[in-house]
Design a protein around this motif. Structure first.
Motif, short mmCIF file in Angstrom:
data_model
loop_
_atom_site.label_atom_id
_atom_site.label_comp_id
_atom_site.label_asym_id
_atom_site.label_seq_id
_atom_site.Cartn_x
_atom_site.Cartn_y
_atom_site.Cartn_z
N SER A 29 26.41 3.34 0.29
CA SER A 29 25.91 2.00 0.57
C SER A 29 25.97 1.71 2.07
O SER A 29 26.76 2.32 2.80
CB SER A 29 26.71 0.95 -0.20
N SER A 55 23.73 0.69 -2.64
CA SER A 55 23.07 -0.56 -2.27
C SER A 55 22.89 -0.65 -0.76
O SER A 55 23.52 0.09 0.00
CB SER A 55 23.90 -1.76 -2.76
N GLU A 57 22.31 -3.85 2.28
CA GLU A 57 22.26 -5.27 2.61
C GLU A 57 22.10 -5.40 4.12
O GLU A 57 22.95 -4.95 4.89
CB GLU A 57 23.53 -5.98 2.14
N SER A 88 17.14 -7.71 -4.55
CA SER A 88 17.75 -8.97 -4.96
C SER A 88 16.68 -10.06 -4.98
O SER A 88 15.73 -10.03 -4.17
CB SER A 88 18.86 -9.35 -3.98
N GLN A 146 19.47 -2.72 -4.61
CA GLN A 146 20.20 -1.59 -5.18
C GLN A 146 19.23 -0.42 -5.29
O GLN A 146 18.03 -0.61 -5.42
CB GLN A 146 20.73 -1.94 -6.57
#
Length: 286
Positions: A29, A55, A57, A88, A146
């Motif tokens: 991630s 994931s 972000e 998301s 994800q």
């Protein structure tokens, strides 16, 4: 009093710590911030992810990042891998492209990410090029998704999350019992047609294995498990009587069916393979 050289070193160290605090990463991630690009909006950062799932972000996106998904495998089976991403519903501030040898192909516009739908592509189609959409105010923008790597059978659609509707061969079925995310014996309660897939409600009298809690115990004196499995709509599944062996994978927290032979047919196949010594693994069929 600090000497000039010492003061410069301390200032450089403080800047370095500030920059490092803007992102974190491991093999699976990545979490970063566009604030590290402030004043350098044309910067492109390389990100490397090597796991089967994880994931990403990206807070306050500016500039662009290239996400290289490189699993730790060099086998020929890597050509049958798909990358599936699920944004998301709050994801915004960027456009997502596929980048193959410098040629970009649009995968997701900014507004499409908020739909939260899964999108898949063959791993050999390139890396993800995530470009920030110019904004006056980036304080409320976060791009997040994800990802999972999906292994397909030869000839399958690499752009689909689910398995094909083609029945499993005997060899595939025996192997799937040993390697799948879930294996359970039970019956169909009902079939519901959703927008893009079919949802099958099942009850299990025997749960041999499950990767995550997609089937939950109903309690009571007789232990049973209940849950839902997904299938492509084009498979045309209908409610059927009798016992089945439900086998499949878990994708983004949902159970997807790979094989579902009638239990009596599987039992006959399993016993024949057991007599011949060709079973890849053992399960309790009592």
């Amino acid at each position: 009093m600090l000497w000039p050289l010492s003061a410069c070193l301390l200032a450089a160290l403080a800047l370095c710590r500030s920059a490092l605090s803007q992102y974190s990463s491991d093999q699976c991630s990545w979490r970063g911030s566009g604030l590290t690009h402030e004043g350098h909006t044309r910067d492109v950062e390389q990100v490397y992810l090597r796991c089967s799932q994880g994931s990403l972000e990206w807070l306050y996106p500016t500039g662009a990042i290239i996400v290289n998904l490189r699993p730790n495998t060099a086998s020929p089976a890597a050509s049958l891998l798909s990358v599936c991403i699920k944004p998301s519903r709050e994801s915004s501030g960027t456009r997502i492209y596929l980048d193959r040898l410098g040629k970009l192909r649009l995968l997701l516009r900014e507004h499409e990410q908020a739909e939260g739908k899964v999108h898949c592509f063959g791993i050999q189609e390139g890396a993800l090029f995530i470009e920030a959409v110019p904004q006056r105010d980036i304080s409320r923008k976060i791009t997040a998704f994800q990802y999972e790597l999906v292994s397909h059978r030869p000839g399958a659609d690499l752009h689909s999350l689910s398995a094909s509707c083609q029945p499993c061969t005997d060899a595939e079925l025996l192997l799937a019992v040993c390697t799948s995310d879930f294996v359970g014996r039970g019956s169909i309660l009902g079939v519901e047609q959703e927008e893009e897939q079919t949802s099958v409600a099942v009850t299990l009298t025997r749960l041999y294995r499950q990767k995550s809690q997609v089937f939950v115990s109903g309690g009571g004196r007789v232990k049973r498990f209940a849950g839902r499995v997904k299938m492509p709509r084009e498979c045309g599944v209908k409610p059927g009587e009798g016992e089945f062996l439900f086998i499949g994978t878990v994708r983004f927290g949902e159970a997807w069916l790979s094989c579902a032979p009638r239990y009596r047919d599987f039992l006959r196949l399993y016993q024949d393979a057991q007599e011949q010594g060709t079973n890849p693994c053992h399960i309790d069929t009592d």
